[in-house]
Structures are given as C-alpha cells and as structure tokens.
Motif scaffolding. Sequence first.
Motif, PDB file in Angstrom:
ATOM      1  N   ALA A   1       0.838  -1.203   0.000  1.00 50.85           N
ATOM      2  CA  ALA A   1       0.000   0.000   0.000  1.00 50.85           C
ATOM      3  C   ALA A   1       0.876   1.258   0.000  1.00 50.85           C
ATOM      4  O   ALA A   1       0.601   2.210  -0.741  1.00 50.85           O
ATOM      5  CB  ALA A   1      -0.939  -0.008   1.206  1.00 50.85           C
ATOM      6  N   ARG A   2       1.928   1.259   0.805  1.00 52.70           N
ATOM      7  CA  ARG A   2       2.854   2.405   0.811  1.00 52.70           C
ATOM      8  C   ARG A   2       3.551   2.536  -0.541  1.00 52.70           C
ATOM      9  O   ARG A   2       3.693   3.642  -1.068  1.00 52.70           O
ATOM     10  CB  ARG A   2       3.888   2.275   1.923  1.00 52.70           C
ATOM     11  N   TYR A   3       3.993   1.403  -1.101  1.00 50.95           N
ATOM     12  CA  TYR A   3       4.704   1.399  -2.373  1.00 50.95           C
ATOM     13  C   TYR A   3       3.839   1.980  -3.492  1.00 50.95           C
ATOM     14  O   TYR A   3       4.311   2.759  -4.321  1.00 50.95           O
ATOM     15  CB  TYR A   3       5.131  -0.032  -2.697  1.00 50.95           C
ATOM     16  N   LEU A   4       2.553   1.610  -3.508  1.00 51.38           N
ATOM     17  CA  LEU A   4       1.636   2.077  -4.548  1.00 51.38           C
ATOM     18  C   LEU A   4       0.897   3.354  -4.154  1.00 51.38           C
ATOM     19  O   LEU A   4       0.111   3.886  -4.955  1.00 51.38           O
ATOM     20  CB  LEU A   4       0.617   0.977  -4.876  1.00 51.38           C
ATOM     21  N   LYS A   5       1.120   3.809  -2.922  1.00 54.89           N
ATOM     22  CA  LYS A   5       0.457   5.015  -2.388  1.00 54.89           C
ATOM     23  C   LYS A   5      -1.060   4.859  -2.441  1.00 54.89           C
ATOM     24  O   LYS A   5      -1.792   5.701  -2.942  1.00 54.89           O
ATOM     25  CB  LYS A   5       0.931   6.264  -3.126  1.00 54.89           C
ATOM     26  N   LEU A   6      -1.500   3.719  -1.899  1.00 50.37           N
ATOM     27  CA  LEU A   6      -2.923   3.390  -1.824  1.00 50.37           C
ATOM     28  C   LEU A   6      -3.286   3.029  -0.392  1.00 50.37           C
ATOM     29  O   LEU A   6      -2.416   2.811   0.450  1.00 50.37           O
ATOM     30  CB  LEU A   6      -3.236   2.186  -2.726  1.00 50.37           C
ATOM     31  N   ARG A   7      -4.575   2.945  -0.127  1.00 47.53           N
ATOM     32  CA  ARG A   7      -5.037   2.476   1.176  1.00 47.53           C
ATOM     33  C   ARG A   7      -4.945   0.959   1.239  1.00 47.53           C
ATOM     34  O   ARG A   7      -5.045   0.272   0.215  1.00 47.53           O
ATOM     35  CB  ARG A   7      -6.489   2.906   1.402  1.00 47.53           C
ATOM     36  N   ARG A   8      -4.775   0.420   2.435  1.00 44.83           N
ATOM     37  CA  ARG A   8      -4.730  -1.029   2.636  1.00 44.83           C
ATOM     38  C   ARG A   8      -5.995  -1.688   2.098  1.00 44.83           C
ATOM     39  O   ARG A   8      -5.946  -2.748   1.486  1.00 44.83           O
ATOM     40  CB  ARG A   8      -4.596  -1.361   4.127  1.00 44.83           C
ATOM     41  N   GLN A   9      -7.130  -1.042   2.338  1.00 43.94           N
ATOM     42  CA  GLN A   9      -8.402  -1.617   1.903  1.00 43.94           C
ATOM     43  C   GLN A   9      -8.440  -1.792   0.394  1.00 43.94           C
ATOM     44  O   GLN A   9      -9.018  -2.755  -0.109  1.00 43.94           O
ATOM     45  CB  GLN A   9      -9.576  -0.756   2.376  1.00 43.94           C
ATOM     46  N   THR A  10      -7.811  -0.898  -0.347  1.00 45.08           N
ATOM     47  CA  THR A  10      -7.758  -1.029  -1.801  1.00 45.08           C
ATOM     48  C   THR A  10      -7.029  -2.302  -2.195  1.00 45.08           C
ATOM     49  O   THR A  10      -7.473  -3.030  -3.093  1.00 45.08           O
ATOM     50  CB  THR A  10      -7.067   0.200  -2.428  1.00 45.08           C
ATOM     51  N   ILE A  11      -5.932  -2.605  -1.513  1.00 45.34           N
ATOM     52  CA  ILE A  11      -5.175  -3.828  -1.792  1.00 45.34           C
ATOM     53  C   ILE A  11      -6.052  -5.048  -1.513  1.00 45.34           C
ATOM     54  O   ILE A  11      -6.116  -5.971  -2.329  1.00 45.34           O
ATOM     55  CB  ILE A  11      -3.880  -3.896  -0.959  1.00 45.34           C
ATOM     56  N   TYR A  12      -6.747  -5.042  -0.369  1.00 44.50           N
ATOM     57  CA  TYR A  12      -7.633  -6.164  -0.043  1.00 44.50           C
ATOM     58  C   TYR A  12      -8.765  -6.288  -1.070  1.00 44.50           C
ATOM     59  O   TYR A  12      -9.145  -7.400  -1.447  1.00 44.50           O
ATOM     60  CB  TYR A  12      -8.200  -6.025   1.367  1.00 44.50           C
ATOM     61  N   ASN A  13      -9.306  -5.160  -1.530  1.00 42.32           N
ATOM     62  CA  ASN A  13     -10.351  -5.194  -2.551  1.00 42.32           C
ATOM     63  C   ASN A  13      -9.815  -5.802  -3.840  1.00 42.32           C
ATOM     64  O   ASN A  13     -10.490  -6.623  -4.477  1.00 42.32           O
ATOM     65  CB  ASN A  13     -10.894  -3.789  -2.825  1.00 42.32           C
TER      66      ASN A  13
ATOM     67  N   LEU B   1      -7.343  -7.891  -4.142  1.00 40.00           N
ATOM     68  CA  LEU B   1      -7.166  -9.332  -3.913  1.00 40.00           C
ATOM     69  C   LEU B   1      -8.500 -10.060  -4.050  1.00 40.00           C
ATOM     70  O   LEU B   1      -8.595 -11.097  -4.714  1.00 40.00           O
ATOM     71  CB  LEU B   1      -6.565  -9.588  -2.526  1.00 40.00           C
ATOM     72  N   HIS B   2      -9.527  -9.518  -3.413  1.00 45.79           N
ATOM     73  CA  HIS B   2     -10.858 -10.133  -3.457  1.00 45.79           C
ATOM     74  C   HIS B   2     -11.387 -10.220  -4.885  1.00 45.79           C
ATOM     75  O   HIS B   2     -11.996 -11.222  -5.274  1.00 45.79           O
ATOM     76  CB  HIS B   2     -11.831  -9.340  -2.570  1.00 45.79           C
ATOM     77  N   ASN B   3     -11.138  -9.170  -5.665  1.00 43.94           N
ATOM     78  CA  ASN B   3     -11.621  -9.114  -7.051  1.00 43.94           C
ATOM     79  C   ASN B   3     -10.622  -9.698  -8.049  1.00 43.94           C
ATOM     80  O   ASN B   3     -10.824  -9.577  -9.258  1.00 43.94           O
ATOM     81  CB  ASN B   3     -11.948  -7.668  -7.436  1.00 43.94           C
ATOM     82  N   LYS B   4      -9.553 -10.302  -7.524  1.00 45.89           N
ATOM     83  CA  LYS B   4      -8.517 -10.948  -8.352  1.00 45.89           C
ATOM     84  C   LYS B   4      -7.880  -9.997  -9.357  1.00 45.89           C
ATOM     85  O   LYS B   4      -7.516 -10.376 -10.462  1.00 45.89           O
ATOM     86  CB  LYS B   4      -9.079 -12.175  -9.046  1.00 45.89           C
TER      87      LYS B   4
END
Length: 80
Positions: free
Chosen positions: A32-44, A46-49
């Motif tokens: 998330a830090r590397y991509l400058k995104l929120r953690r929840q975005t990463i989890y989303n 992952l969930h949406n493949k």
Amino acid sequence: MLFFAYLKSSNLRLYLNEVRVMAKLMDVDELARYLKLRRQTIYNWLHNKKIAGIKVGGVWRFDRREVDSWLKSRHQKCLS
C-alpha cells in the motif's frame, strides 16, 4: 555466524536464496505504501482478483518484481 556453521554448503545456498526471496516480498502495508494506496484497496483488489499475492502464515505477501511487472503490463501510453 555460528548458525551457518551447522549448514552444509548446499543447504546454505538454499537458505540464502530463501532469505533473498523473502526480502523481496512485501506485505499489504508495504505494498500500500509502495503504490500510495489504502490497505483496503489492496484487499479489494485481492478479493476481485485484480492483483496476485500469496499467503504465508496467514499474511498476504507480494513479490516486488511481480508487482512491478504487473504495473508495466497495465501501463497505457497517452494518445496524442
């Protein structure tokens, strides 16, 4: 250094290779830090493949080289 004395040379090479691989793996927070995104975005994602990861001990991990490759594959050139 004593730890390495107990490993055979072939096992030492395998161990050091695993250490290098693990050093290149990022967890969700690091990604998330590397991509400058929120953690929840990463989890989303992952969930949406939308992004691939591996679970190690119940923790999502991402290979930085694969993330960089994924980013390059999604890169779109501006149309002039």
